[in-house]
Motif scaffolding. Structure first.
Motif, PDB file in Angstrom:
ATOM      1  N   LEU A  72       0.857  -1.180   0.000  1.00 13.58           N
ATOM      2  CA  LEU A  72       0.000   0.000   0.000  1.00 13.58           C
ATOM      3  C   LEU A  72       0.893   1.229   0.000  1.00 13.58           C
ATOM      4  O   LEU A  72       1.972   1.211   0.590  1.00 13.58           O
ATOM      5  CB  LEU A  72      -0.879   0.041   1.250  1.00 13.58           C
ATOM      6  CG  LEU A  72      -1.882  -1.088   1.433  1.00 13.58           C
ATOM      7  CD1 LEU A  72      -2.485  -1.025   2.835  1.00 13.58           C
ATOM      8  CD2 LEU A  72      -2.962  -0.998   0.386  1.00 13.58           C
ATOM      9  N   ALA A  73       0.439   2.299  -0.629  1.00 16.49           N
ATOM     10  CA  ALA A  73       1.209   3.533  -0.638  1.00 16.49           C
ATOM     11  C   ALA A  73       0.277   4.721  -0.536  1.00 16.49           C
ATOM     12  O   ALA A  73      -0.813   4.724  -1.119  1.00 16.49           O
ATOM     13  CB  ALA A  73       2.046   3.634  -1.902  1.00 16.49           C
ATOM     14  N   CYS A  74       0.711   5.713   0.213  1.00 15.19           N
ATOM     15  CA  CYS A  74      -0.011   6.973   0.345  1.00 15.19           C
ATOM     16  C   CYS A  74       1.030   8.067   0.555  1.00 15.19           C
ATOM     17  O   CYS A  74       1.753   8.057   1.564  1.00 15.19           O
ATOM     18  CB  CYS A  74      -0.982   6.910   1.514  1.00 15.19           C
ATOM     19  SG  CYS A  74      -2.005   8.384   1.677  1.00 15.19           S
ATOM     20  N   GLY A  75       1.145   8.964  -0.416  1.00 12.86           N
ATOM     21  CA  GLY A  75       2.140  10.028  -0.305  1.00 12.86           C
ATOM     22  C   GLY A  75       3.540   9.453  -0.254  1.00 12.86           C
ATOM     23  O   GLY A  75       3.924   8.664  -1.108  1.00 12.86           O
ATOM     24  N   ASP A  76       4.291   9.798   0.785  1.00  4.29           N
ATOM     25  CA  ASP A  76       5.667   9.331   0.907  1.00  4.29           C
ATOM     26  C   ASP A  76       5.802   8.081   1.773  1.00  4.29           C
ATOM     27  O   ASP A  76       6.901   7.685   2.142  1.00  4.29           O
ATOM     28  CB  ASP A  76       6.569  10.450   1.438  1.00  4.29           C
ATOM     29  CG  ASP A  76       6.168  10.946   2.821  1.00  4.29           C
ATOM     30  OD1 ASP A  76       5.255  10.378   3.449  1.00  4.29           O
ATOM     31  OD2 ASP A  76       6.796  11.917   3.293  1.00  4.29           O
ATOM     32  N   THR A  77       4.677   7.433   2.097  1.00  6.88           N
ATOM     33  CA  THR A  77       4.686   6.244   2.944  1.00  6.88           C
ATOM     34  C   THR A  77       4.286   5.008   2.140  1.00  6.88           C
ATOM     35  O   THR A  77       3.296   5.022   1.415  1.00  6.88           O
ATOM     36  CB  THR A  77       3.725   6.419   4.139  1.00  6.88           C
ATOM     37  OG1 THR A  77       4.131   7.564   4.879  1.00  6.88           O
ATOM     38  CG2 THR A  77       3.737   5.204   5.042  1.00  6.88           C
ATOM     39  N   VAL A  78       5.088   3.953   2.294  1.00  5.46           N
ATOM     40  CA  VAL A  78       4.827   2.673   1.642  1.00  5.46           C
ATOM     41  C   VAL A  78       4.799   1.610   2.733  1.00  5.46           C
ATOM     42  O   VAL A  78       5.691   1.551   3.582  1.00  5.46           O
ATOM     43  CB  VAL A  78       5.916   2.329   0.598  1.00  5.46           C
ATOM     44  CG1 VAL A  78       5.661   0.963  -0.027  1.00  5.46           C
ATOM     45  CG2 VAL A  78       5.998   3.413  -0.467  1.00  5.46           C
ATOM     46  N   VAL A  79       3.766   0.767   2.703  1.00  3.90           N
ATOM     47  CA  VAL A  79       3.638  -0.337   3.654  1.00  3.90           C
ATOM     48  C   VAL A  79       3.718  -1.640   2.872  1.00  3.90           C
ATOM     49  O   VAL A  79       2.917  -1.864   1.961  1.00  3.90           O
ATOM     50  CB  VAL A  79       2.301  -0.268   4.430  1.00  3.90           C
ATOM     51  CG1 VAL A  79       2.191  -1.426   5.417  1.00  3.90           C
ATOM     52  CG2 VAL A  79       2.159   1.069   5.142  1.00  3.90           C
ATOM     53  N   ASP A  80       4.692  -2.475   3.222  1.00  2.00           N
ATOM     54  CA  ASP A  80       4.852  -3.773   2.583  1.00  2.00           C
ATOM     55  C   ASP A  80       4.511  -4.880   3.567  1.00  2.00           C
ATOM     56  O   ASP A  80       4.925  -4.837   4.726  1.00  2.00           O
ATOM     57  CB  ASP A  80       6.297  -3.986   2.114  1.00  2.00           C
ATOM     58  CG  ASP A  80       6.597  -3.341   0.776  1.00  2.00           C
ATOM     59  OD1 ASP A  80       5.692  -2.728   0.185  1.00  2.00           O
ATOM     60  OD2 ASP A  80       7.758  -3.454   0.332  1.00  2.00           O
ATOM     61  N   ARG A  81       3.794  -5.860   3.094  1.00  2.00           N
ATOM     62  CA  ARG A  81       3.501  -7.093   3.842  1.00  2.00           C
ATOM     63  C   ARG A  81       4.374  -8.156   3.202  1.00  2.00           C
ATOM     64  O   ARG A  81       4.329  -8.370   1.990  1.00  2.00           O
ATOM     65  CB  ARG A  81       2.020  -7.422   3.701  1.00  2.00           C
ATOM     66  CG  ARG A  81       1.582  -8.666   4.358  1.00  2.00           C
ATOM     67  CD  ARG A  81       1.419  -8.453   5.881  1.00  2.00           C
ATOM     68  NE  ARG A  81       0.759  -9.608   6.446  1.00  2.00           N
ATOM     69  CZ  ARG A  81       1.313 -10.809   6.547  1.00  2.00           C
ATOM     70  NH1 ARG A  81       2.533 -11.003   6.140  1.00  2.00           N
ATOM     71  NH2 ARG A  81       0.636 -11.813   7.046  1.00  2.00           N
ATOM     72  N   GLU A  82       5.222  -8.814   4.009  1.00  2.00           N
ATOM     73  CA  GLU A  82       6.266  -9.676   3.474  1.00  2.00           C
ATOM     74  C   GLU A  82       6.359 -10.998   4.222  1.00  2.00           C
ATOM     75  O   GLU A  82       5.977 -11.091   5.387  1.00  2.00           O
ATOM     76  CB  GLU A  82       7.631  -8.979   3.607  1.00  2.00           C
ATOM     77  CG  GLU A  82       7.674  -7.588   3.053  1.00  2.00           C
ATOM     78  CD  GLU A  82       8.865  -6.775   3.502  1.00  2.00           C
ATOM     79  OE1 GLU A  82       9.148  -5.763   2.844  1.00  2.00           O
ATOM     80  OE2 GLU A  82       9.505  -7.131   4.522  1.00  2.00           O
ATOM     81  N   ARG A  83       6.918 -11.965   3.553  1.00  2.00           N
ATOM     82  CA  ARG A  83       7.329 -13.208   4.190  1.00  2.00           C
ATOM     83  C   ARG A  83       8.804 -13.383   3.864  1.00  2.00           C
ATOM     84  O   ARG A  83       9.195 -13.419   2.691  1.00  2.00           O
ATOM     85  CB  ARG A  83       6.540 -14.401   3.670  1.00  2.00           C
ATOM     86  CG  ARG A  83       6.991 -15.657   4.376  1.00  2.00           C
ATOM     87  CD  ARG A  83       6.200 -16.860   3.999  1.00  2.00           C
ATOM     88  NE  ARG A  83       6.806 -17.974   4.714  1.00  2.00           N
ATOM     89  CZ  ARG A  83       6.336 -19.181   4.704  1.00  2.00           C
ATOM     90  NH1 ARG A  83       5.239 -19.454   4.048  1.00  2.00           N
ATOM     91  NH2 ARG A  83       6.946 -20.133   5.351  1.00  2.00           N
ATOM     92  N   ILE A  84       9.604 -13.483   4.915  1.00  2.00           N
ATOM     93  CA  ILE A  84      11.049 -13.626   4.776  1.00  2.00           C
ATOM     94  C   ILE A  84      11.402 -15.096   4.982  1.00  2.00           C
ATOM     95  O   ILE A  84      11.072 -15.676   6.015  1.00  2.00           O
ATOM     96  CB  ILE A  84      11.808 -12.771   5.813  1.00  2.00           C
ATOM     97  CG1 ILE A  84      11.292 -11.330   5.856  1.00  2.00           C
ATOM     98  CG2 ILE A  84      13.310 -12.840   5.571  1.00  2.00           C
ATOM     99  CD1 ILE A  84      11.503 -10.539   4.617  1.00  2.00           C
ATOM    100  N   SER A  85      12.055 -15.694   3.996  1.00  2.00           N
ATOM    101  CA  SER A  85      12.495 -17.086   4.108  1.00  2.00           C
ATOM    102  C   SER A  85      14.013 -17.134   3.982  1.00  2.00           C
ATOM    103  O   SER A  85      14.655 -16.136   3.666  1.00  2.00           O
ATOM    104  CB  SER A  85      11.829 -17.938   3.035  1.00  2.00           C
ATOM    105  OG  SER A  85      12.166 -17.463   1.750  1.00  2.00           O
ATOM    106  N   GLY A  86      14.575 -18.332   4.240  1.00  2.00           N
ATOM    107  CA  GLY A  86      16.017 -18.513   4.103  1.00  2.00           C
ATOM    108  C   GLY A  86      16.818 -17.997   5.273  1.00  2.00           C
ATOM    109  O   GLY A  86      18.022 -17.787   5.157  1.00  2.00           O
TER     110      GLY A  86
END
Length: 119
Positions: A72-86
């Motif tokens: 999601l992004a709004c203006g200068d803010t970005v929100v990432d939903r992630e899964r980190i593996s390894g």
């Protein structure tokens, strides 16, 4: 160019460098005075890109990979939903990252990280 578009491009470059485990390209998208914060506790993780370096040098020694689940992004803010593996020991983690981008650099990064166990 809309502000959100630039912020998304910067965060995407960060994600691609992370997955390539390219430390120099990864750190290049962060402002020298980036503030990295644990979103759950409010604790400072780092107060500069130089302080991020050892953390990600260690991280990039493993076969770490970030799967982007949503953005999601709004203006200068970005929100990432992630899964980190390894991660070491075959571990993985569920993550939400909130990035603030100004002048083409990430100036603030808030991380919410939950260990998920072994793969």
């Amino acid at each position: 160019m809309p502000q959100s578009d630039e912020a998304i491009r910067v965060v995407q470059r960060q994600l691609e460098a992370y997955n390539a485990r390219d430390l120099e390209a990864f750190l290049a998208v962060f402002d020298d005075d980036v503030q990295a914060v644990d979103a759950e506790t409010g604790a400072q993780i780092a107060t500069s890109a130089a302080e991020l370096r050892p953390r990600y040098e260690r991280r990039f020694q493993t076969a770490v990979h970030c799967e982007l689940l949503g953005r999601l992004a709004c203006g200068d803010t970005v929100v990432d939903r992630e899964r980190i593996s390894g991660l070491p020991g075959g571990e993985w983690a569920d993550c939400m990252a909130v990035y603030t981008v100004k002048g083409g650099k990430i100036v603030r990064m808030q991380l919410l990280w939950k260990a998920g166990g072994s793969q």
